[in-house]
Enzyme design. Structure first.
Site, PDB file in Angstrom:
ATOM      1  N   LYS A  22       0.824  -1.211   0.000  1.00 56.26           N
ATOM      2  CA  LYS A  22       0.000   0.000   0.000  1.00 56.26           C
ATOM      3  C   LYS A  22       0.857   1.260   0.000  1.00 56.26           C
ATOM      4  O   LYS A  22       0.642   2.182  -0.796  1.00 56.26           O
ATOM      5  CB  LYS A  22      -0.915  -0.008   1.229  1.00 56.26           C
ATOM      6  CG  LYS A  22      -1.593   1.331   1.552  1.00 56.26           C
ATOM      7  CD  LYS A  22      -2.386   1.206   2.846  1.00 56.26           C
ATOM      8  CE  LYS A  22      -3.002   2.543   3.232  1.00 56.26           C
ATOM      9  NZ  LYS A  22      -2.050   3.419   3.943  1.00 56.26           N
ATOM     10  N   ASN A  23       1.845   1.319   0.898  1.00 53.42           N
ATOM     11  CA  ASN A  23       2.623   2.553   1.043  1.00 53.42           C
ATOM     12  C   ASN A  23       3.497   2.831  -0.180  1.00 53.42           C
ATOM     13  O   ASN A  23       3.768   3.989  -0.495  1.00 53.42           O
ATOM     14  CB  ASN A  23       3.474   2.491   2.312  1.00 53.42           C
ATOM     15  CG  ASN A  23       2.621   2.567   3.570  1.00 53.42           C
ATOM     16  OD1 ASN A  23       1.490   3.030   3.523  1.00 53.42           O
ATOM     17  ND2 ASN A  23       3.154   2.092   4.689  1.00 53.42           N
ATOM     18  N   ARG A  97      -4.895  10.549   2.891  1.00 49.95           N
ATOM     19  CA  ARG A  97      -3.625  11.172   3.258  1.00 49.95           C
ATOM     20  C   ARG A  97      -2.600  11.084   2.131  1.00 49.95           C
ATOM     21  O   ARG A  97      -1.799  11.998   1.919  1.00 49.95           O
ATOM     22  CB  ARG A  97      -3.071  10.531   4.534  1.00 49.95           C
ATOM     23  CG  ARG A  97      -1.792  11.232   4.973  1.00 49.95           C
ATOM     24  CD  ARG A  97      -1.384  10.944   6.378  1.00 49.95           C
ATOM     25  NE  ARG A  97      -0.203  11.737   6.713  1.00 49.95           N
ATOM     26  CZ  ARG A  97      -0.231  13.008   7.092  1.00 49.95           C
ATOM     27  NH1 ARG A  97      -1.378  13.615   7.198  1.00 49.95           N
ATOM     28  NH2 ARG A  97       0.880  13.664   7.358  1.00 49.95           N
ATOM     29  N   ASP A 121      -5.454   7.945   8.926  1.00 47.39           N
ATOM     30  CA  ASP A 121      -5.695   7.405  10.265  1.00 47.39           C
ATOM     31  C   ASP A 121      -5.591   8.494  11.331  1.00 47.39           C
ATOM     32  O   ASP A 121      -4.749   9.378  11.247  1.00 47.39           O
ATOM     33  CB  ASP A 121      -4.658   6.320  10.597  1.00 47.39           C
ATOM     34  CG  ASP A 121      -4.947   5.024   9.863  1.00 47.39           C
ATOM     35  OD1 ASP A 121      -6.116   4.756   9.619  1.00 47.39           O
ATOM     36  OD2 ASP A 121      -3.997   4.302   9.534  1.00 47.39           O
ATOM     37  N   ASP A 320       4.225   0.681  11.844  1.00 44.60           N
ATOM     38  CA  ASP A 320       2.974   0.054  11.418  1.00 44.60           C
ATOM     39  C   ASP A 320       2.802  -1.363  11.950  1.00 44.60           C
ATOM     40  O   ASP A 320       1.696  -1.912  11.899  1.00 44.60           O
ATOM     41  CB  ASP A 320       2.883   0.033   9.888  1.00 44.60           C
ATOM     42  CG  ASP A 320       2.519   1.394   9.314  1.00 44.60           C
ATOM     43  OD1 ASP A 320       2.086   2.262  10.089  1.00 44.60           O
ATOM     44  OD2 ASP A 320       2.654   1.595   8.089  1.00 44.60           O
ATOM     45  N   MET A 342       6.498   7.365  17.407  1.00 51.45           N
ATOM     46  CA  MET A 342       6.153   8.295  16.334  1.00 51.45           C
ATOM     47  C   MET A 342       4.734   8.871  16.421  1.00 51.45           C
ATOM     48  O   MET A 342       4.491   9.983  15.984  1.00 51.45           O
ATOM     49  CB  MET A 342       6.350   7.619  14.968  1.00 51.45           C
ATOM     50  CG  MET A 342       7.810   7.292  14.685  1.00 51.45           C
ATOM     51  SD  MET A 342       8.076   6.476  13.100  1.00 51.45           S
ATOM     52  CE  MET A 342       7.706   7.813  11.969  1.00 51.45           C
TER      53      MET A 342
END
Length: 435
Positions: A22-23, A97, A121, A320, A342
């Site tokens: 996904k990223n 985002r 998120d 993640d 983070m």
């Protein structure tokens, strides 16, 4: 609002193949705006966040054609910049985002890029300063409309420069790199992110004709070029999903093989799960996890102190997967401290695990101590709601291990990051129904 109904406590068995990352997909898709030529991308995950970005690109005038399962061609030869000032764009941009990464390519190629304050998120503050400071360093003028939270950057011609990023932001680095490849002269980016997905973006841009060196390090050097051409690119398997399946196998004491994981791009992920006592074997490019019928025991540090697992920029452990590690530790033998550095709101889902019977002490918004049950006490089935993608998959893993029927609401959050997850879990024996 969709719901999963799960009958937990069932042993799973079989093979599962991770989706495309996904990223990486969110970065790669934005890069098609850098050229008028055709770009072919394969292994694109069929998930909500990625599909939203593809729709946004189509509304911008990009010609999109699906050429196979998870494969598309994109051609941005007739981009409609007027769309950037429309009400529809403001609504679409806010919903995702990843939309922030269209700004760099648009600025580089067309001299202007706009974006509403993007969503994503709700896991804490997620600043955009790195992106826009990078564009300003390249010579862009920045403006911000506080009334409707709308950002804009404009420049007649970007000029290469040296910059030291204030944080190793993955999306920030990606955005700045995409702007710099068409800038005049040389750009040096120090404290750049170096995640495999950022490396993939750089390799794709180089295949398009960019001149990027230092790929894989935190010091990138970019010689600007006049134009970029088309290319073909395949997206890596999703390392977050791979970590999720490792956690699922351990928690449900199941024998699972994860196929085609691209081991060389997993970094410290396998060893981090081994620290929790989980056995995983490399078989070619697959990961084999045997059924942990006798459980798994968390290792201590060399001096005997409690193990701490914390997130860090690559090649450190990805934030993640901390939610996955946390839920897996609830059934381990031993204790572990999870330190989420983070994001200050990402651990707040632990109250749902505590309701299920997990022994967790939330020390503060960033740290939680988990005392494992060692499978002597199963988690209890319950009804819960998914607050974000990674917490959602963690709660799903907890529900699959818990005896009885659990309900997970707001599963759109899970669908944002995981492709057809209920179908794929049923294929290895899970009792999960989408309502």
């Amino acid at each position: 609002m969709g719901t999963f109904k799960i009958e937990g406590g069932i042993k799973l068995k079989g093979e599962i193949t991770p989706q495309g990352a996904k990223n990486e997909a969110l970065q790669i898709l934005c890069a098609v705006l850098l050229t008028p030529e055709k770009v072919t991308i394969s292994n694109i995950p069929d998930i909500i966040d990625v599909n939203k970005l593809i729709t946004l690109l189509g509304n911008l005038g990009v010609k999109i054609q699906k050429i196979g399962s998870n494969a598309y061609t994109f051609q941005a030869d007739e981009v409609n910049l007027n769309y950037l000032e429309s009400i529809d764009f403001k609504d679409e941009g806010r919903a995702l985002r990843g939309s922030i990464m269209i700004v760099g390519p648009l600025l580089a190629r067309f001299g202007k890029g706009y974006i509403p304050k993007p969503g994503g998120d709700k896991i804490g503050r997620r600043r955009l300063d790195t992106h826009f400071e990078g564009f300003i360093n390249l010579g862009a003028k920045f403006r911000y409309n506080k009334e409707d939270y709308f950002y804009g950057v404009e420049a007649k011609k970007l000029k290469g420069t040296y910059m030291l990023l204030d944080e190793a932001s993955v999306t920030g680095t990606a955005n700045i790199v995409m702007a710099a490849v068409l800038a005049e002269g040389k750009t040096t980016i120090y404290n750049a992110a170096c995640e495999p997905y950022l490396q993939q973006l750089c390799k794709m841009l180089n295949a398009m004709g960019a001149k990027i060196t230092g790929v894989g390090s935190n010091l990138l050097e970019i010689e600007g070029v006049e134009r970029l051409g088309g290319c073909e690119h395949r997206i890596l398997p999703d390392m977050i999903e791979i970590g999720s399946w490792i956690g699922l196998a351990a928690m449900t004491q199941s024998e699972i093989t994860i196929k085609d994981v691209s081991w060389e791009n997993l970094g410290v992920i396998p060893n981090t799960f081994r620290k929790l006592g989980i056995t995983l074997e490399r078989k070619g490019d697959d990961i084999y996890i045997p059924a942990h019928v006798d459980g798994y025991e968390i290792k201590t540090d060399i001096d005997g102190s409690i193990l701490t697992i914390a997130d860090a920029p690559w090649p450190g452990f990805t934030p993640d997967l901390l939610s996955i590690v946390l839920v897996v530790a609830t059934q381990a033998k031993g204790e572990v401290l999870i330190h989420q550095k983070m994001f200050e709101s990402r651990l707040f889902f632990v109250d749902k695990l505590i309701d299920m019977g997990a022994k967790i002490i939330l020390c503060d918004p960033h740290r939680a101590t988990i005392i494992g049950h060692n499978f002597k006490s199963q988690l209890k089935a319950t009804t819960m709601s998914s607050p974000d993608i990674r917490a959602g998959i963690s709660l799903l893993i907890a529900a699959l291990s818990a005896k009885g029927s659990s309900i997970i609401q707001n599963i759109e959050q899970i669908d944002r990051g995981y492709e057809k997850i209920d179908e794929r879990l049923r294929a290895i024996g899970a009792n999960i129904v989408r309502v």
